[in-house]
Design an enzyme around this catalytic site. Sequence first.
Site, PDB file in Angstrom:
ATOM      1  N   GLU A 268       0.845  -1.203   0.000  1.00  0.00           N
ATOM      2  CA  GLU A 268       0.000   0.000   0.000  1.00  0.00           C
ATOM      3  C   GLU A 268       0.888   1.264   0.000  1.00  0.00           C
ATOM      4  O   GLU A 268       1.865   1.346   0.736  1.00  0.00           O
ATOM      5  CB  GLU A 268      -0.905  -0.008   1.244  1.00  0.00           C
ATOM      6  CG  GLU A 268      -1.931   1.115   1.260  1.00  0.00           C
ATOM      7  CD  GLU A 268      -2.867   1.037   2.467  1.00  0.00           C
ATOM      8  OE1 GLU A 268      -2.548   0.341   3.456  1.00  0.00           O
ATOM      9  OE2 GLU A 268      -3.929   1.698   2.428  1.00  0.00           O
TER      10      GLU A 268
ATOM     11  N   LYS B 157      -9.694   2.499  -2.646  1.00  0.00           N
ATOM     12  CA  LYS B 157      -9.940   1.774  -1.380  1.00  0.00           C
ATOM     13  C   LYS B 157     -11.380   1.972  -0.889  1.00  0.00           C
ATOM     14  O   LYS B 157     -11.812   3.113  -0.665  1.00  0.00           O
ATOM     15  CB  LYS B 157      -8.944   2.295  -0.347  1.00  0.00           C
ATOM     16  CG  LYS B 157      -8.918   1.600   0.993  1.00  0.00           C
ATOM     17  CD  LYS B 157      -7.730   2.164   1.810  1.00  0.00           C
ATOM     18  CE  LYS B 157      -7.526   1.462   3.126  1.00  0.00           C
ATOM     19  NZ  LYS B 157      -6.313   1.942   3.815  1.00  0.00           N
TER      20      LYS B 157
ATOM     21  N   CYS C  85      -5.866  -2.944   1.804  1.00  0.00           N
ATOM     22  CA  CYS C  85      -5.621  -3.036   3.260  1.00  0.00           C
ATOM     23  C   CYS C  85      -6.856  -3.316   4.128  1.00  0.00           C
ATOM     24  O   CYS C  85      -7.321  -4.432   4.203  1.00  0.00           O
ATOM     25  CB  CYS C  85      -4.868  -1.813   3.764  1.00  0.00           C
ATOM     26  SG  CYS C  85      -4.210  -2.117   5.417  1.00  0.00           S
TER      27      CYS C  85
END
Length: 363
Positions: free
Chosen positions: A115, A190, A227
């Site tokens: 990330e 994300k 994530c």
Amino acid sequence: MDRSLDKILKEKLSDINLSEFNKIYYGSANCELNLKDATKCASEIHNFEVDGYSFKAAREELREPRIIRLGLIQHSIVLSTDKSINEQRLAIFDKVRKIIEVAASEGVRILCLQETWSMPFFLCTREKEAWSGFAESAKEGPSTRFLSEFAKKYEMVIISPILEIDENGVWWNTAVVINEKGEYLGKHRKNHLPSVGSFNETSYYSPGNTGHPIFQTKYAKIAVNICYGRHHALNWLMFGLNGAEIVFNPSATISEFGESFWGIEARNAAIANGFFTCSVNRVGTEMFTVNDKEITRSYYGSSYVTAPDGSRTPMLSRSKDGLLIMEIDLNLSRQVKDRWGFNMTSRLDVYVECLQNATENAI
Ligand SMILES: NC(=O)NCCC(=O)O
């Protein structure tokens, strides 16, 4: 503890116990790859760990095997965070370049970085202005331009998680996918943003607006679950329903919370959704000075890959840069689903009403 738990167990168990342990703990199809001497040599010179494994699938009568090599890179930042943004970024590029060269020489076809790989994870500072030079265009920013060259040269698909700034100046936590010709293929933003402890990303950017895209690449249908999205089982499910064969999970996570989840969530997602999962975490310690106070963050690496039958690789180190090379046969996905009847027994229709009600009643 710097080494992975897997490496410690390997050393401590006797030969007989080890093969029994490997079968039960990792699954049956986990073989070590024979890597080139030059690979081992480069990893020593440039001080990164390199491990390689393969997951096997059964030979089929009607379909040829679809074998490809994946690469996962975990790395620390290089310079202290008070250096100029350009210097910090170029130093990371220089480090990662050497690891990509090794991945390419081992025939890696799809490569994933961690990330926001080309910057320190400054989001714990709660400062914005000072770091804004790290935000970059998804299509034409420095990280995309840098990686495109390698993608083209080595016919490699590369997943590049970055801090994106769009044409309106808005920031996003984004994974860019570059195809094997070095072209921008697309991006995913994300979906789920953490608001926990020192992870507070909501003051920097909004939850993603790209849904659950699948990228049809030359080698496989891939998706990226960035994530914190790994804690949401339905996030994985959507990528699976949209047809992902491999889901990458580039991360930045620290031991203080959730290290005990790390080995479970992506592994479980692989089994539940019939795809391969690739978990990549940052590594190393990052220090920031904010209002004369020091903020220190240490990431625990431990990148690993899981197959749809639940087999997983041992993890990379908790403290060292590393390249994990994984040879997989994509045919395994359908074989596992067929054997267990997972498609046949799925009851998505039953979940729809419940999801509908839960959404309507959500506060
Ligand atoms: N980068 C990020 O989303 N971290 C949140 C912490 C975690 O989910 O482990």
